[in-house]
Structures are given as C-alpha cells and as structure tokens.
Design an enzyme around this catalytic site. Structure first.
Site, PDB file in Angstrom:
ATOM      1  N   SER A 130       0.839  -1.196   0.000  1.00 42.06           N
ATOM      2  CA  SER A 130       0.000   0.000   0.000  1.00 42.06           C
ATOM      3  C   SER A 130       0.879   1.254   0.000  1.00 42.06           C
ATOM      4  CB  SER A 130      -0.954  -0.049   1.195  1.00 42.06           C
ATOM      5  OG  SER A 130      -2.010   0.875   1.041  1.00 42.06           O
ATOM      6  N   ASP A 149      -5.770  -3.531  -2.120  1.00 45.59           N
ATOM      7  CA  ASP A 149      -4.737  -3.201  -1.138  1.00 45.59           C
ATOM      8  C   ASP A 149      -4.196  -4.445  -0.433  1.00 45.59           C
ATOM      9  OD1 ASP A 149      -3.343  -2.211   1.145  1.00 45.59           O
ATOM     10  OD2 ASP A 149      -4.550  -0.395   1.105  1.00 45.59           O
TER      11      ASP A 149
END
Length: 313
Positions: A44, A201
C-alpha cells in the site's frame, strides 16, 4: 558482507509520513542508505515508498517531499491524491462477495476474518491515476524499477491471496499498476486489473507481508509497520476502533517476525509509539496530521534506535 532487506507496511497518508520520518532516522542514526537494501518490499503506502526508493529517489528527497510538499523528484501530493480525509461516496455494491465467502468456517481455503470482511466493503470510486503518475515521473511508463529486488504486495480480490509483484513467479506487471493495485483500499479505491485478475490493497491480508522475504535468507530485515504498535496506550471514541485494528495487525506481524527469525534472519521492527499515535489520530488518511506525524516519527524513531542500541552491522 551483511545482506539487509527493508519492508515498509501499509498505513495510508499518515503511514507514509511516519515511514519517511522513520527512514530519515534510520539513515541519520545508522549511516545506512535504504536504497541499497538487498530487497525492498512494500504494501500500500509502503509499496509507493519502496518503489520510489528502488527508482533512485533518496531519503533526503522523501524528507523534502513530506516537509515541503511535492518535489520535482516526487510529483505527488498524497492527501490530494487520496481525495482528503474521507473517501468519495462508493458504489452501493459489495467489493467482492467471493472474498467475503472465503471467510466462512467451512471453506477449504479460508482467509483471515479481516480479509474476508474487506470483501463486504463497497466498491470505491477513488481515482488512483495520481499514483501511476508519481511512478511515471521516476520510471519509464510501463516498466519496472531498476532495483534487482523490489516487491509490491497486493491482494487478489476474489481469492484473498497475497501477490508480491516483482517477485519470482509473480504475474508480470508495470510498476505503476502494481502500486495502484497495492494501494487499492476497499471502499475507497477500485480494484486494479493485472493479467486478467483484480487486485486490491495488500494491507487487507497483512500489514507488512514481511514473512514473504523469509526464503531469501537475508541476514537482517528492517520492518517499518505504521499500522501496528507495541505500546498503543488508552483510547477513546473513534480511536478505540483503530486500536482494535492495531491489535489484530500486531498479532499478524508477530507471526511474520517469528517466521523470519526461524529462518535465521535478524529483525529490526519499528512501529508507532503512543506519542506517534497521538500525532496520527484515528484516521490514517487525514492529511491535516501529515506534517506533525512525520516530524514526531523522525524524533521518536531516532529515540527508539538510540535507546535500544540498535546497530545495523
């Protein structure tokens, strides 16, 4: 010569700010340039940071980015790119019922509850183009960074499987797409399609995915983990929910660190202390707290390194 890796975990706008403060402390107090880590692994926000490092962006340039805003070398305003402290109103449909179903107790290949629950979050409307543009500024469009081992971790939206793009055996991807996939926060951003599959993510599966580097047999791994905390302290209101999430993430990271240590790798684990958490607040996407988070981390991580006599050999 000691082989050393760097892992930077998920954490949104404030996680990136904290991680840059931590990188500055590492460089200043340990005389080490993270760009030359044997392996760079990010998830991320951490995926964005390791990609910039792998492309040659220095810690000084990252510090200037956090302290003064977008720079020539980092053409990216994080808080603007994410749309601010709150996401755009998402589409009124679950992101992945298939992923949610994999959390059911009778499933053969069951995923962790947190991963399964992320599938119930609505499909995000956020725009990830600014992330791709940030990578395009330092890496030729459609290509990968020149570093020999930079991995960017995302999560398959249907199976919940972690995929470290850039690692041996991973699907081929452009770095810009891997970063977009890794930052695809469910409910905030849409999934990114790579090789016919959708990815979100990597943080929905693990705060750092540090265990993925265990097979490399590195001597040391530095783990920066903005979403965990060894000393979270008391909390009230919305921060109570944030602390519950941190506890779950702590357990996962403890497991990953143990896996690295069993493989014979020394782990230097750094995560936010109570002072850092006070600077961050409960919303890791709140850009108003970015500068304070960066400045606090630079001081607290330096103190942690000094107080614990951490020395990278």
């Amino acid at each position: 010569m000691t082989s050393r890796g760097l892992v930077i975990g998920a954490g949104g706008v404030l996680g990136a700010a904290w991680s840059v403060g931590a990188l500055a402390a590492l460089r200043e107090h340990l005389d080490w340039d993270p760009r030359f880590a044997r392996a760079l692994v990010g998830t991320s926000a951490g995926g964005l940071l390791v990609s910039l490092l792998a492309a040659g962006v220095s810690v000084d340039e990252l510090v200037a980015w956090q302290a003064d805003g977008a720079q020539d070398s980092v053409r990216f305003e994080h808080g603007v790119a994410t749309g601010g402290a709150l996401p755009p109103v998402p589409y009124p449909v679950p992101g992945s019922l298939g992923l949610a179903a994999r959390g059911l107790p009778w499933r053969r290949h069951r995923v962790a509850p947190m991963t399964a629950l992320s599938g119930l979050l609505p499909r995000g409307r956020g725009d990830l183009s600014a992330f791709a543009e940030a990578i395009d500024a330092v890496v030729p469009v459609g290509q990968w960074a020149p570093h020999p081992a930079v991995w960017v971790v995302a999560c398959d939206r249907v199976t919940g499987e972690r995929v470290a793009f850039g690692a041996p055996g991973a699907p081929p991807a452009a770095l810009r797409d891997a970063v977009r996939a890794s930052y695809g926060v469910p409910g905030w951003f849409p999934a990114t399609r790579i090789g016919g599959r959708d990815y979100v993510d990597g943080g929905v599966a693990s705060p750092t995915s540090a265990d993925l580097v265990a097979p490399l047999g590195l001597d040391e791994v530095v783990v920066l983990s903005p979403m965990t905390s060894a000393e979270p302290g008391p909390a009230r209101g919305a921060a109570r929910v944030e602390r519950l999430l941190r506890r779950a993430m702590n357990h996962r990271l403890d497991t990953e660190v143990a896996a690295l240590e069993r493989a014979g790798t020394r782990v230097v684990r750094l995560d936010p202390c109570a002072e850092d958490l006070a600077a961050m607040g409960p919303n890791l996407m709140d850009p108003r707290r970015r500068l304070a988070t960066f400045q606090t981390a630079r001081r607290t991580v330096a103190a942690a390194l000094t107080g614990n006599e951490v020395v990278l050999r």
